[in-house]
Design a protein around this motif. Structure first.
Motif, short mmCIF file in Angstrom:
data_model
loop_
_atom_site.label_atom_id
_atom_site.label_comp_id
_atom_site.label_asym_id
_atom_site.label_seq_id
_atom_site.Cartn_x
_atom_site.Cartn_y
_atom_site.Cartn_z
N GLY A 42 72.20 25.21 72.09
CA GLY A 42 71.11 25.74 72.89
C GLY A 42 69.93 24.82 73.14
N GLY A 43 69.83 23.74 72.40
CA GLY A 43 68.78 22.77 72.66
C GLY A 43 67.48 22.97 71.93
N LEU A 44 67.31 24.08 71.23
CA LEU A 44 66.07 24.26 70.47
C LEU A 44 66.15 23.39 69.20
N PRO A 45 65.02 22.91 68.71
CA PRO A 45 65.04 21.99 67.58
C PRO A 45 65.37 22.62 66.23
N ARG A 46 65.34 23.95 66.14
CA ARG A 46 65.52 24.60 64.84
C ARG A 46 66.28 25.91 65.01
N THR A 47 67.20 26.14 64.06
CA THR A 47 67.85 27.44 63.94
C THR A 47 67.59 27.93 62.53
N VAL A 48 67.14 29.17 62.43
CA VAL A 48 66.89 29.78 61.13
C VAL A 48 67.87 30.93 60.97
N VAL A 49 68.59 30.93 59.86
CA VAL A 49 69.50 32.04 59.54
C VAL A 49 68.81 32.86 58.46
N ASP A 50 68.40 34.06 58.83
CA ASP A 50 67.69 34.96 57.91
C ASP A 50 68.72 35.76 57.12
N LEU A 51 68.85 35.38 55.85
CA LEU A 51 69.82 36.04 54.96
C LEU A 51 69.18 37.11 54.09
N SER A 52 67.89 37.37 54.28
CA SER A 52 67.18 38.31 53.40
C SER A 52 67.70 39.74 53.51
N GLY A 53 68.34 40.09 54.62
CA GLY A 53 68.80 41.46 54.82
C GLY A 53 70.24 41.71 54.43
N THR A 54 70.90 40.72 53.85
CA THR A 54 72.29 40.91 53.48
C THR A 54 72.47 40.80 51.97
N PRO A 55 72.99 41.85 51.34
CA PRO A 55 73.21 41.81 49.89
C PRO A 55 74.50 41.07 49.51
N PHE A 56 75.36 40.78 50.51
CA PHE A 56 76.65 40.17 50.22
C PHE A 56 77.15 39.38 51.41
N VAL A 57 77.62 38.15 51.16
CA VAL A 57 78.38 37.38 52.14
C VAL A 57 79.57 36.79 51.38
N ASP A 58 80.66 36.57 52.10
CA ASP A 58 81.82 35.98 51.43
C ASP A 58 82.01 34.54 51.88
N SER A 59 83.11 33.93 51.44
CA SER A 59 83.34 32.52 51.71
C SER A 59 83.51 32.23 53.20
N SER A 60 83.96 33.20 53.98
CA SER A 60 84.09 32.96 55.42
C SER A 60 82.73 32.74 56.07
N VAL A 61 81.71 33.42 55.56
CA VAL A 61 80.34 33.22 56.05
C VAL A 61 79.85 31.83 55.61
N LEU A 62 80.15 31.47 54.38
CA LEU A 62 79.77 30.15 53.90
C LEU A 62 80.41 29.06 54.76
N HIS A 63 81.68 29.21 55.09
CA HIS A 63 82.36 28.24 55.96
C HIS A 63 81.70 28.17 57.33
N ALA A 64 81.33 29.31 57.90
CA ALA A 64 80.65 29.32 59.20
C ALA A 64 79.32 28.58 59.11
N LEU A 65 78.60 28.78 58.00
CA LEU A 65 77.31 28.11 57.83
C LEU A 65 77.49 26.60 57.64
N LEU A 66 78.51 26.19 56.89
CA LEU A 66 78.77 24.76 56.72
C LEU A 66 79.16 24.10 58.04
N ASP A 67 80.01 24.77 58.82
CA ASP A 67 80.37 24.24 60.15
C ASP A 67 79.13 24.13 61.03
N ALA A 68 78.27 25.13 60.95
CA ALA A 68 77.05 25.12 61.76
C ALA A 68 76.11 24.01 61.32
N GLN A 69 76.07 23.74 60.03
CA GLN A 69 75.23 22.66 59.52
C GLN A 69 75.64 21.34 60.17
N ARG A 70 76.94 21.08 60.22
CA ARG A 70 77.45 19.86 60.86
C ARG A 70 77.14 19.84 62.35
#
Length: 114
Positions: A42-70
């Motif tokens: 999208g071209g914006l300089p920053r993306t913030v993922v607000d995890l404060s509202g989720t009591p649980f994420v699994d490894s598939s979410v972690l993989h999505a976040l790692l891919d997004a980091q790259r």
């Protein structure tokens, strides 16, 4: 039973904010991955993922976040994870050693500037 999982995307100032609510797992990871990919492109300089509202994420979410980091690094933008993190979410990052791969902030407000 917890609230229905939801992934929402908004724009605040110069950042895309992706918020997770409810327990997010492999059933919801594709919508998260799509939102993250769109944010990276999208071209914006920053993306913030607000995890404060989720009591649980699994490894598939972690993989999505790692891919997004790259993807964000390749695009020259910053990906920041915002808390405060619930215990189970924090534990996933600690047990996997993935916390070191991310820029993390204690709040959404801090994540907008760190």
């Amino acid at each position: 039973m917890g609230e229905e999982p939801v992934v929402t995307t908004t724009t605040e100032r110069d950042a895309t904010v992706i918020s997770l609510r409810g327990e997010v797992d492999e059933d919801n990871a594709p919508s998260l991955a799509g939102a993250l990919a769109q944010a990276a492109a999208g071209g914006l300089p920053r993306t913030v993922v607000d995890l404060s509202g989720t009591p649980f994420v699994d490894s598939s979410v972690l993989h999505a976040l790692l891919d997004a980091q790259r993807a964000h690094a390749d695009a020259g933008s910053v990906l920041v994870l915002a808390g405060p993190l619930h215990t189970a979410v924090r534990r996933l990052f600690e047990v996997t050693g993935a916390a070191a791969a991310f820029r993390m902030a204690d709040s959404l407000a801090t994540a907008m500037t760190c």
